[in-house]
Design an enzyme around this catalytic site. Structure first.
Site, PDB file in Angstrom:
ATOM      1  N   TYR A 141       1.020  -1.010   0.007  1.00  0.00           N
ATOM      2  CA  TYR A 141       0.061  -0.333  -0.162  1.00  0.00           C
ATOM      3  C   TYR A 141       0.970   0.858  -0.194  1.00  0.00           C
ATOM      4  O   TYR A 141       1.859   1.321   0.843  1.00  0.00           O
ATOM      5  CB  TYR A 141      -1.017  -0.164   1.529  1.00  0.00           C
ATOM      6  CG  TYR A 141      -2.152   1.167   1.559  1.00  0.00           C
ATOM      7  CD1 TYR A 141      -2.688   1.654   0.777  1.00  0.00           C
ATOM      8  CD2 TYR A 141      -1.202   2.224   2.124  1.00  0.00           C
ATOM      9  CE1 TYR A 141      -3.496   2.235  -0.007  1.00  0.00           C
ATOM     10  CE2 TYR A 141      -2.532   3.404   2.522  1.00  0.00           C
ATOM     11  CZ  TYR A 141      -3.152   3.672   1.508  1.00  0.00           C
ATOM     12  OH  TYR A 141      -4.197   5.200   1.702  1.00  0.00           O
ATOM     13  N   ASP A 236       8.920   2.775   0.183  1.00  0.00           N
ATOM     14  CA  ASP A 236       8.187   3.404   0.575  1.00  0.00           C
ATOM     15  C   ASP A 236       8.565   2.973   1.832  1.00  0.00           C
ATOM     16  O   ASP A 236       7.856   1.631   2.644  1.00  0.00           O
ATOM     17  CB  ASP A 236       7.088   3.259   0.564  1.00  0.00           C
ATOM     18  CG  ASP A 236       5.458   3.975   1.204  1.00  0.00           C
ATOM     19  OD1 ASP A 236       5.180   4.565   2.285  1.00  0.00           O
ATOM     20  OD2 ASP A 236       4.205   3.553   0.552  1.00  0.00           O
ATOM     21  N   LYS A 264       3.799   8.668   8.643  1.00  0.00           N
ATOM     22  CA  LYS A 264       3.837   8.104  10.391  1.00  0.00           C
ATOM     23  C   LYS A 264       4.656   8.603  11.450  1.00  0.00           C
ATOM     24  O   LYS A 264       4.243   9.954  12.451  1.00  0.00           O
ATOM     25  CB  LYS A 264       3.804   6.813  10.368  1.00  0.00           C
ATOM     26  CG  LYS A 264       2.173   6.588   9.260  1.00  0.00           C
ATOM     27  CD  LYS A 264       2.058   5.033  10.003  1.00  0.00           C
ATOM     28  CE  LYS A 264       0.806   4.946   8.480  1.00  0.00           C
ATOM     29  NZ  LYS A 264       0.660   3.966   7.317  1.00  0.00           N
TER      30      LYS A 264
HETATM   31  C1  LIG Z   1       0.328   4.460   6.051  1.00  0.00           C
HETATM   32  C2  LIG Z   1       0.855   4.165   3.968  1.00  0.00           C
HETATM   33  C3  LIG Z   1       0.755   5.261   4.177  1.00  0.00           C
HETATM   34  C4  LIG Z   1       0.034   6.496   3.236  1.00  0.00           C
HETATM   35  O1  LIG Z   1       0.164   7.347   4.318  1.00  0.00           O
HETATM   36  P1  LIG Z   1      -1.399   8.021   4.638  1.00  0.00           P
HETATM   37  O2  LIG Z   1      -0.211   9.008   5.853  1.00  0.00           O
HETATM   38  O3  LIG Z   1      -2.048   7.605   5.434  1.00  0.00           O
HETATM   39  O4  LIG Z   1      -1.389   9.084   3.463  1.00  0.00           O
HETATM   40  C5  LIG Z   1       1.529   5.067   2.460  1.00  0.00           C
HETATM   41  N1  LIG Z   1       2.384   3.932   2.396  1.00  0.00           N
HETATM   42  C6  LIG Z   1       2.779   3.229   3.581  1.00  0.00           C
HETATM   43  C7  LIG Z   1       3.885   1.541   3.427  1.00  0.00           C
HETATM   44  C8  LIG Z   1       1.967   3.095   4.875  1.00  0.00           C
HETATM   45  O5  LIG Z   1       1.755   2.793   6.033  1.00  0.00           O
END
Ligand SMILES: *Cc1c(COP(=O)(O)O)cnc(C)c1O
Length: 425
Positions: A141, A236, A264
Site C-alpha cells: 500500500y 516506501d 507516520k
Molecule cells: C500509511 C501508509 C501510507 C499512506 O500514508 P497516509 O499518511 O495515510 O497518506 C503509504 N505507504 C505506506 C507504506 C503506509 O503504511
C-alpha cells in the site's frame, strides 16, 4: 455519550460515518468505538471505558500516546505559532537531523501525509527518467493516490486493474503490478519493458496487507534490475521508517534506495510526510527544479517539532532492540493462550515492534498465500479481546504495534485479559 449514538449521527453527515475506511469496523463487524482521549498505552472511549491500545494510530506513536517529553514540546509550540506559510527554523532542524543520520537522504521535502509523499516522489522519478511507467507489488500500500490504487490484473504479468472506482484506465495503464517474492516474474517484466519503467515502488517491509517480510535477495534483485534498466528504486518506508530501526528497512538490509518516503512516526502523531533521496533527484523539485510540488500547511511547526522530539529520542535511546524483544515475547505468550482454546493453531508474524496475528501456516511472503478463512477468524478474535479491553487494529489485514510504554506491566495485563477473552472464543 456512547459510541452507538455517535456512529448513528456520524453516518448522517460523513460517508460511512468515518474519515478513513478501516475505522468503521466494516472488516470485523459491529459498531466502531469513539474515543475521547489517550495517554501512554491506554485509550479512553466516550463512555469512560479504557482499552490497551495495539493499533497506536496505525504506527506513528513509537513512544505511546502523549509522551510527556513530546507533549512539552508540543505545548511550547502551541504558544509560538500554529502555521506560518513562511520559512521557520523548525523544519530545518528536522531536515538536518535526518539528513545527518541517513546517508541516502541527501535532501528532503516535507508534506502532510504518506500519500502526498509517494505521489510527489513518483513525479520526480518520471521527470528524471522521462518515462511514464511505475512498477508496484500486489499487497503493498502506498496511500490513496490514483496511480497506485491498483492491483494485479487477471491477464498478462504486470497488467493492472484499478482497486477503486473513479480511476480511469488511462491512469492505471502506466502502473505495472507484480506479485511479491517472485524474481522470475520480475526478470521477465524487466526483459520486456525495463527501459519504460521510471520507478519501482515497494514497501521494503510490506505491512499493509498482513505482515509479509521479503527475502533480502528479492529486494536486492529489484535494486540490481532497476539499476541495470535505468529505473529508480523508491522505498516506501512510511510504516517501517524509524519503526524497525532508525534508518528503516534500508538501514537493516543495506539497500540504499534512490528515493524514500516517510510518514507516520516522522510527525510524532501529527500529520507529516516526507519524500527524500539523492540530491540530483530532489533538486528537480520546485523552486530549484521543474517538478512542481507545494503545500499551504507543509512543514507545520507542530508536526515538525513533535517529529524532531520523537526522532531525537529514538536516535538517543535506540529503543529498537528492546521493542523487538518485548514484541516477540508478548506475542508468543498471546499465541500460546489463543491456542489453548482454538481448533486451528494461531501464530504471530513479527518484525521489530510490528506484529500480525494469523492462523499458523508456512511463511507467507505474497498475498495469494493468505488463507481465505483469515478475515472471519480474526474478526472473532478482535471482538473477544475488545470485550476485555484490548484494542487491536480493526482489520485482519492491518498489523499491530507496540510502543516503548508497552512495558512488562501492560503486556502482562494484556495477557490476563486475553485469558478471560479466550473463554468466549
Ligand atoms: C500509511 C501508509 C501510507 C499512506 O500514508 P497516509 O499518511 O495515510 O497518506 C503509504 N505507504 C505506506 C507504506 C503506509 O503504511
Amino acid at each position: 455519550m456512547n459510541s452507538n449514538e455517535l456512529f448513528e449521527r456520524s453516518r448522517k453527515v460523513v460517508p460511512g460515518g468515518v474519515h478513513s475506511p478501516v475505522r468503521s469496523f466494516s472488516s470485523v463487524g459491529g459498531t466502531p468505538i469513539f474515543f475521547q482521549s489517550a495517554k501512554g498505552a491506554i485509550l479512553t472511549d466516550v463512555s469512560g471505558r479504557e482499552y490497551i491500545d495495539y493499533c497506536l494510530s496505525f504506527g506513528p506513536l513509537l513512544f505511546g500516546h502523549r509522551h510527556p517529553e513530546i507533549q512539552e514540546v508540543v505545548e511550547d509550540t502551541i504558544h509560538k505559532a500554529w502555521s506560518f506559510g513562511a520559512c521557520e527554523p523548525y523544519s530545518l532542524e528536522l531536515a538536518e537531523f535526518i539528513v545527518g543520520k541517513i546517508p541516502w537522504v541527501e535532501k528532503i521535502r516535507f508534506v502532510n501525509s504518506g500519500t502526498e509523499a509517494v505521489m510527489s516522489a513518483l513525479r520526480v522519478a518520471r521527470a528524471f527518467t522521462g518515462r511514464s511507467k511505475i512498477l508496484k507489488f500486489d499487497g503493498c500500500y502506498h496511500g490513496h493516490l490514483d496511480s497506485l490504487l491498483v492491483k494485479a490484473g487477471s491477464g498478462l504479468a504486470g497488467e493492472s486493474s484499478s482497486d477503486s472506482e473513479g480511476i480511469g484506465p488511462e491512469i492505471i495503464q502506466n502502473t505495472l503490478v507484480l506479485p511479491l517474492d517472485d524474481e522470475k516474474n520480475l526478470e521477465n517484466l524487466f526483459d520486456v519493458m525495463g527501459n519504460e519503467i521510471a520507478c519501482v515502488a515497494i514497501e521494503p517491509l510490506p505491512a499493509n496487507y498482513g505482515l509479509l517480510p521479503q527475502r533480502i535477495e528479492f529486494l536486492k534483485r529489484i535494486q540490481s534490475l532497476s539499476k541495470k534498466h535505468g529505473a529508480l528504486l523508491l522505498f516506501d518506508e512510511v510504516i517501517s521508517g524509524f519503526r524497525v530501526g532508525f534508518a528503516g528497512m534500508a538501514g537493516i538490509t543495506g539497500i540504499a534506495p534512490d528515493l524514500v518516503c516517510y510518514g507516520k512516526i516522522i510527525g510524532g502523531g501529527f500529520p507529516v510526510g516526507a519524500y527524500a533521496g539523492r540530491k540530483d533527484l530532489m533538486d528537480l523539485v520546485a523552486p530549484s527544479g521543474p517538478v512542481y510540488q507545494a503545500g499551504t500547511l507543509s512543514a507545520n511547526p507542530l508536526g515538525m517539532r513533535a517529529g524532531l522530539a520523537t526522532l531525537k529520542k529514538a536516535w538517543a535511546e535506540d529503543p529498537y532492540p528492546n521493542l523487538s524483544k518485548t514484541t516477540d515475547m508478548f506475542t508468543k505468550s498471546m499465541v500460546e493462550l489463543l491456542n489453548q482454546k482454538s481448533d486451528k493453531e494461531w501464530e504471530a508474524v513479527t518484525y521489530g515492534s510490528l506484529f500480525w496475528l494469523k492462523e499458523k501456516t508456512p511463511i507467507i511472503r505474497a498475498i495469494s498465500e493468505i488463507p481465505s478463512s483469515h478475515k472471519s477468524r480474526f474478526a472473532k478474535l478482535f471482538h473477544a479481546v475488545l470485550n476485555q479491553g484490548i484494542y487491536l487494529a480493526p482489520s485482519g489485514y492491518e498489523v499491530g504495534f507496540l510502543s516503548t510504554v508497552h512495558d512488562f506491566n501492560i503486556t502482562e495485563q494484556t495477557l490476563d485479559l486475553t485469558k478471560k477473552a479466550i473463554q468466549g472464543l
